[in-house]
Design an enzyme around this catalytic site. Sequence first.
Site, PDB file in Angstrom:
ATOM      1  CE  LYS A  13      -2.226  -1.024   3.796  1.00  0.00           C
ATOM      2  NZ  LYS A  13      -1.590  -2.332   4.096  1.00  0.00           N
ATOM      3  NE  ARG A  88      -3.494   1.411  11.707  1.00  0.00           N
ATOM      4  CZ  ARG A  88      -2.575   0.863  10.911  1.00  0.00           C
ATOM      5  NH1 ARG A  88      -2.788  -0.307  10.369  1.00  0.00           N
ATOM      6  NH2 ARG A  88      -1.439   1.485  10.683  1.00  0.00           N
ATOM      7  NE  ARG A 123       9.084  -6.047   3.526  1.00  0.00           N
ATOM      8  CZ  ARG A 123       8.102  -5.328   4.040  1.00  0.00           C
ATOM      9  NH1 ARG A 123       8.130  -4.969   5.303  1.00  0.00           N
ATOM     10  NH2 ARG A 123       7.085  -4.953   3.291  1.00  0.00           N
ATOM     11  NE  ARG A 156      11.553  -3.935   9.288  1.00  0.00           N
ATOM     12  CZ  ARG A 156      10.461  -3.192   9.199  1.00  0.00           C
ATOM     13  NH1 ARG A 156      10.437  -1.986   9.687  1.00  0.00           N
ATOM     14  NH2 ARG A 156       9.368  -3.650   8.611  1.00  0.00           N
ATOM     15  NE  ARG A 167       2.468  -5.677  10.957  1.00  0.00           N
ATOM     16  CZ  ARG A 167       3.266  -5.174  10.007  1.00  0.00           C
ATOM     17  NH1 ARG A 167       4.429  -5.726   9.744  1.00  0.00           N
ATOM     18  NH2 ARG A 167       2.885  -4.124   9.313  1.00  0.00           N
TER      19      ARG A 167
END
Length: 210
Positions: A13, A88, A123, A156, A167
């Site tokens: 996004k 949200r 990542r 991370r 999440r």
Amino acid sequence: MKLILLGAPGAGKGTQADILSRMLSIPTISTGNILRAAVKNGTPVGLKAKEYMDRGALVPDEVIIGIIAERLQQPDCAEGYILDGVPRTIPQAEAMAANGIAIDTALSIEIDDETIIQRMSGRRTCPNCGASFHVASNPPKQEGICDACGSELVVRKDDAPETVKARLETYHRETEPLKAYYEKQGKLKTVANQPTIEETTAAIRKTLGI
């Protein structure tokens, strides 16, 4: 164009919001950024938000919506805006509507959970210079080492598979119902995630007719 981007964490996004912002010459309003700016500038709503933040408490919806409403009154929003990170939840969307924050289109980037877990767990980030890599799509020249400064790359905490799964659960429970909310209003448009950023942008442009 007054646009909301919906989609799971890791759907791209933020990347697409930046591209659309440049393309349409309208600002991306990121909740985190405007919250920090309002606090720094000492606006009335910013001072209220700071009280919560100083206590380590979550800033309530009405304060967040107040900060957004404040930001949207600035001249650069006259031709439209892209909202990133808000609403949200359905209560946030309802509070925005009650505050006169208008939306033309809610655009949802559709992507399956497995792809997101793969994408985010691959990542690698440099703790020293902030450069970002991906083991599959954008690997460093030397495995585990930053191309830019030679530091050791890390995963991370946000990108660890268990964090990503948590999440995603929160997204499905709290944010995904917004699709039905905007669909009822005839404002929902969906785009299937594409293999590359450029192809996703092309699909979005076609869907939005721009």
